[in-house]
Design an enzyme around this catalytic site. Structure first.
Site, PDB file in Angstrom:
ATOM      1  N   ASN A 132      14.818 -23.746 -21.772  1.00  0.00           N
ATOM      2  CA  ASN A 132      13.919 -22.680 -21.335  1.00  0.00           C
ATOM      3  C   ASN A 132      14.227 -22.330 -19.883  1.00  0.00           C
ATOM      4  O   ASN A 132      13.805 -23.013 -18.957  1.00  0.00           O
ATOM      5  CB  ASN A 132      12.460 -23.141 -21.477  1.00  0.00           C
ATOM      6  N   ASP A 324      26.179 -14.910 -41.714  1.00  0.00           N
ATOM      7  CA  ASP A 324      25.216 -15.668 -42.511  1.00  0.00           C
ATOM      8  C   ASP A 324      25.287 -15.260 -43.985  1.00  0.00           C
ATOM      9  O   ASP A 324      25.495 -14.086 -44.301  1.00  0.00           O
ATOM     10  CB  ASP A 324      23.819 -15.390 -41.947  1.00  0.00           C
ATOM     11  N   GLU A 353      29.718 -17.787 -44.010  1.00  0.00           N
ATOM     12  CA  GLU A 353      29.022 -18.914 -44.629  1.00  0.00           C
ATOM     13  C   GLU A 353      29.143 -18.784 -46.145  1.00  0.00           C
ATOM     14  O   GLU A 353      28.461 -17.974 -46.762  1.00  0.00           O
ATOM     15  CB  GLU A 353      27.552 -18.942 -44.213  1.00  0.00           C
TER      16      GLU A 353
END
Length: 612
Positions: A132, A324, A353
């Site tokens: 972060n 993906d 993928e």
């Protein structure tokens, strides 16, 4: 009173109705592209009634759909120089709206950009769980879900700045490329942190940062001679994508009508005996209810996805894609999409993928596959992911009583089938990723981690590692995806331990990191691993030996999967040992004389650079 109302109504009727364009996509484009055509989509209330004009740029086609809120304008940019233009929407001779549009100058040699390959080590991270760097954007008014670090499946606040802040760490580890899971906006009410259900594919999720921040990430990587891989999703969008409320065409997504669940049986894509029912539900079914399945058979959809992908490459100066759920797409459509990108960028690598468990079925999806050619199919996809090797790694190091076909022989048998792939050196190899069990949870012993990473770092192909494993991070898949996607220690202000620095790492983290750093940085400059030929030997007594060979260099790799030491007779390997008299063990920096026998400790790996 009636007269006043009449006058008001008359005045209102006389006010000209102005067009209101709410979206323009792509928001800008580039001059000098190999494909000179670009289709600009305009979206706004009833804008299809207007006629577009664009001074200085030829309009090749104006396409209207059954939804009057869309207008698709195909432009010919051949010979158009970079600059600002105006799209005029006219009603008769009257201009109803003027829309600014720009063609930008491309970077020098943009089309010939290099990409990731077997010389790289890919570091896969999930930005929400890595670090972060800007707590001010943890929650954002433009998106629904707010930060909740206590929830495994919630937003934790990792962002682009967090990645940039820790590039020193990734570079020190020896990684040369970053594959980040998607960063485009995902406005789901929950579980939006993974960002695979995107709501705006031209906008970085504001909880990660801005488009400019993403472009800055690529720039900072390039300063270090590192690469950025974009995780692209062609198969589906999120249910909250802005178009889902007002589709350009009914068949923009696959409808049954509405939702229909995929059967996940990707084998139907090449099954010569498949029923049309099963075939349809594999390709057209929705991955989950929150992810509408895009229809690549629709030319407008396919073109939209192609242009969006190219836009991100040019805009952010990207170095490659991972796609993906590649094999869930319409297979003809995705082949066209892939070819369009590699035609524009001939060196651009794209890893798909293809999560299957049979090498022939996986090889089917690699570009120029002879297996695919049997059915007249070519995916044009440069790289597939070696899921069968991953399957083997998930088992071999925990086999207590090896048999004829279980134990380390499973690694050997995986590489036996390398002949099926048209380009075996361009295959992505990995022990784990963000969807699989954590390697350190499955194998809690450091020695097994050493064996797995030695394998990944020395076999053919492009190695990919998963963030945190290099410091021993664990995660239980049975507890849910959130547990295998834990926060990287030290990525958040107030973390009790930071693994980003040597001083902050505890003893266990240091052991894992120091080994990983040594191995991966050696690989970075080991061209024999990047491009060498592989010679492997059938494992004996759970010891696996293979060589990587070029004209200039020979490396011998030994993996002992036993809990006891083993002694090897070196006569068996004479065809590759030749006249070499010694070998420098990369992992221990010790030199070993090569006699008749060689001893290797329990659950140990050796990488020997052979010398005379």
């Amino acid at each position: 009173m009636k007269q006043v109302l009449l006058i008001i109504c008359t005045v209102l009727l006389c006010v000209p109705v102005m067009a209101q364009v709410d979206r323009v996509e792509p928001p800008f484009w580039w001059s000098g592209m190999k494909n000179p055509q670009v289709q600009v989509m305009l979206y706004g209330k009833d804008i299809a009634q207007y006629s577009p004009e664009l001074s200085g740029v030829e309009i090749l086609d104006i396409h209207r759909t059954e939804n009057s809120n869309y207008l698709f304008i195909t432009l010919n940019t051949d010979g158009v120089k970079a600059g600002k233009f105006e799209i005029l929407l006219k009603d008769g001779g009257k201009v109803k709206q003027t829309i600014p549009y720009e063609f930008k100058e491309r970077r020098p040699n943009s089309a010939d950009r290099a990409s990731y390959d077997a010389s790289d080590l890919v570091y896969l991270l999930m930005p929400d769980r890595f670090a972060n760097g800007n707590p001010k954007i943890d929650s954002h008014p433009d998106v629904v879900e707010k930060v909740n670090r206590k929830l495994d499946g919630g937003r934790h606040g990792g962002d682009i700045q967090g990645i940039i802040d820790h590039l020193d760490y990734i570079e020190e580890l020896g990684a040369t490329a970053i594959w980040s899971t998607p960063m485009c906006e995902d406005n789901d009410e929950k579980y939006s942190y993974h960002t695979y259900a995107q709501s705006d594919v031209y906008k970085i999720d504001p909880r990660f940062g801005t488009n400019e921040d993403y472009k800055r990430l690529a720039s900072e990587l390039h300063k270090r001679d590192m690469k950025l891989i974009f995780d692209y999703v062609t198969n589906h969008w999120g249910i909250t994508h802005w178009m889902m409320k007002d589709l350009p065409t009914y068949d923009w997504i696959h409808q049954f009508p509405g939702y229909g669940q995929t059967n996940y049986r990707m084998t139907t894509q090449m099954d010569p005996n498949v029923s049309q029912y099963d075939y349809r539900y594999c390709m057209d079914g929705w991955f989950v209810k929150t992810m509408p399945d895009l229809n690549q058979k629709n030319p407008l959809v396919l073109n939209y996805l192609t242009q969006n992908a190219i836009w991100w490459i040019e805009y952010a100066d990207l170095d490659g894609f991972r796609v993906d759920t590649y094999s869930f797409n319409d297979k003809e459509g995705i082949a066209i999409w892939t070819k369009a990108i590699t035609d524009e960028y001939p060196n651009f690598n794209i890893a798909g993928e293809v999560w299957m468990h049979d090498q022939a079925q996986m090889a089917y999806w690699q570009k120029d596959s002879q297996i695919g050619a049997i059915q007249g199919y070519n995916s044009n996809l440069p790289t597939v992911m070696d899921f069968t090797l991953h399957d083997a790694i998930m088992e071999v190091f925990k086999v207590e009583s090896p048999t004829w076909n279980t134990g380390i022989i499973q690694l050997y048998e995986n590489f036996v089938n390398d002949f099926l792939y048209p380009n075996i050196n361009n295959i992505l190899v990995f022990a784990e990723n963000h969807d699989t069990p954590r390697i350190n949870e499955l194998y809690p012993n450091f020695e097994d981690y050493q064996l797995a990473m030695t394998l990944i770092a020395t076999v053919r192909g492009i190695p990919q590692i998963y963030y945190g494993s290099e410091i021993g991070m664990k995660g239980d898949k049975d507890k849910g995806d959130g547990d295998i996607r834990r926060d990287f220690p030290g990525g958040w202000p107030g973390d009790s331990n930071t693994a980003f620095t040597a001083k902050g790492r505890d003893e266990v983290q240091s052991k894992y990191f120091n080994f990983s750093k040594k191995l991966f940085n050696w690989r970075k400059n080991a061209s024999v691993i990047h491009k060498g030929k592989t010679i492997q030997y059938v494992p004996e007594q759970e010891v696996y030996v293979y060589f990587r060979i070029t004209e200039e260099k020979t490396v011998m790799v030994i993996l002992n999967n036993n809990k006891t030491s083993k002694e090897l007779s070196l006569d068996r390997f004479s065809e590759n040992l030749k006249s070499f008299q010694k070998g420098k063990d990369v992992l221990t920096d010790t030199t070993i004389k090569l006699g008749n026998k060689l001893s290797i400790g329990p659950k140990k790996s050796m990488i020997l650079e052979l010398e005379n």
